[in-house]
Design a protein around this motif. Structure first.
Motif, PDB file in Angstrom:
ATOM      1  N   ALA A  45       0.831  -1.206   0.000  1.00 30.20           N
ATOM      2  CA  ALA A  45       0.000   0.000   0.000  1.00 30.20           C
ATOM      3  C   ALA A  45       0.865   1.256   0.000  1.00 30.20           C
ATOM      4  O   ALA A  45       0.566   2.230  -0.693  1.00 30.20           O
ATOM      5  N   ALA A  49       1.029   4.145  -2.850  1.00 28.46           N
ATOM      6  CA  ALA A  49       0.740   5.533  -2.506  1.00 28.46           C
ATOM      7  C   ALA A  49       1.836   6.456  -3.030  1.00 28.46           C
ATOM      8  O   ALA A  49       1.559   7.583  -3.449  1.00 28.46           O
ATOM      9  N   ILE A 144      -9.092  10.867  -7.850  1.00 28.49           N
ATOM     10  CA  ILE A 144      -8.673  10.572  -6.466  1.00 28.49           C
ATOM     11  C   ILE A 144      -9.206   9.208  -6.038  1.00 28.49           C
ATOM     12  O   ILE A 144      -8.511   8.430  -5.382  1.00 28.49           O
ATOM     13  N   GLY A 145     -10.442   8.890  -6.424  1.00 32.96           N
ATOM     14  CA  GLY A 145     -11.005   7.576  -6.105  1.00 32.96           C
ATOM     15  C   GLY A 145     -10.243   6.441  -6.768  1.00 32.96           C
ATOM     16  O   GLY A 145     -10.011   5.387  -6.164  1.00 32.96           O
ATOM     17  N   TYR A 147      -7.088   6.551  -7.642  1.00 36.21           N
ATOM     18  CA  TYR A 147      -5.794   6.496  -6.954  1.00 36.21           C
ATOM     19  C   TYR A 147      -5.925   5.699  -5.650  1.00 36.21           C
ATOM     20  O   TYR A 147      -5.090   4.847  -5.340  1.00 36.21           O
ATOM     21  N   ALA A 148      -7.010   5.967  -4.896  1.00 33.23           N
ATOM     22  CA  ALA A 148      -7.251   5.213  -3.656  1.00 33.23           C
ATOM     23  C   ALA A 148      -7.527   3.744  -3.963  1.00 33.23           C
ATOM     24  O   ALA A 148      -7.089   2.853  -3.224  1.00 33.23           O
ATOM     25  N   ASN A 150      -6.267   2.043  -6.375  1.00 34.41           N
ATOM     26  CA  ASN A 150      -4.952   1.475  -6.661  1.00 34.41           C
ATOM     27  C   ASN A 150      -4.272   1.038  -5.362  1.00 34.41           C
ATOM     28  O   ASN A 150      -3.709  -0.050  -5.280  1.00 34.41           O
ATOM     29  N   ILE A 151      -4.338   1.872  -4.338  1.00 37.66           N
ATOM     30  CA  ILE A 151      -3.717   1.550  -3.044  1.00 37.66           C
ATOM     31  C   ILE A 151      -4.435   0.375  -2.382  1.00 37.66           C
ATOM     32  O   ILE A 151      -3.798  -0.557  -1.870  1.00 37.66           O
ATOM     33  N   ILE A 152      -5.759   0.397  -2.414  1.00 38.00           N
ATOM     34  CA  ILE A 152      -6.549  -0.683  -1.798  1.00 38.00           C
ATOM     35  C   ILE A 152      -6.288  -2.007  -2.518  1.00 38.00           C
ATOM     36  O   ILE A 152      -6.153  -3.057  -1.880  1.00 38.00           O
TER      37      ILE A 152
END
Length: 194
Positions: A45, A49, A144-145, A147-148, A150-152
């Motif tokens: 993660a 980020a 932004i969603g 991108y998040a 991608n992290i999740i």
């Protein structure tokens, strides 16, 4: 004369019958698992980020990297496009408020002189500004969603890569001697251990 007869019966046994224990014969798993790293999901993660797609590379899911960049790149493209359109309509509206009739939405005749009335009215310029501002903000939120997401994805994928099902859920062959029927049973068992 008094006579008493006692009778005993015996089950006839096979000459091939084999006596075995009632224990199951289990074939051991041959897959050797590496040690579980509890920090692997947080590392994946963190890498995602810092740079989108780096967490997927850390998890060795290289096929996901183009999808991540395409998704985030599409959101950035729509944000930039809507921002440029917003600036066009805003600068034309400011020009009209200052008293000029030379903006690109006023229009010109064949000789290059400004028309007597504009092609796009002041109200049309205001509505276009509002629409492009809404689209710009929406594309920013979607980016932004993504991108998040991608992290999740990197975090969840790192968790699932270490998920061990060998001891908790297994299908194993077994052999068991059935004493009631004087035969052997061969089959598969599905064991759940919680």
């Amino acid at each position: 004369m008094l006579s008493i007869n006692f009778g005993f019966t015996q089950n006839k046994k096979d000459s091939i019958s084999v006596k075995t224990d009632n224990d199951l014969i289990i074939i051991k798993d041959t897959i050797a698992r590496g040690p579980i790293d509890p920090l692997r999901p947080s590392k994946a993660a963190f890498f995602s980020a810092i740079l989108p797609g780096l967490g997927q590379a850390y998890n060795k899911k290289y096929w996901k990297i183009p999808i991540v960049y395409a998704a985030i790149g599409t959101g950035v493209y729509f944000y930039i496009n809507n921002n440029n359109q917003f600036k066009r309509y805003r600068s034309a509206f400011k020009s009209r408020l200052a008293g000029f009739n030379t903006d690109e939405f006023w229009g010109v005749d064949i000789d290059g002189n400004p028309l007597a009335s504009p092609r796009v009215s002041n109200d049309g310029l205001q509505r276009a500004q509002e629409q492009f501002r809404k689209n710009k903000e929406l594309s920013l939120l979607i980016t932004i969603g993504l991108y998040a997401l991608n992290i999740i994805d990197a975090n969840v994928d790192a968790h699932l890569l270490q998920y061990n099902v060998d001891d908790n859920l297994a299908i194993r062959p077994h052999y068991q001697y059935n004493e009631l029927e004087n035969s052997s049973d061969v089959g598969l068992t599905l064991n759940f251990k919680f």
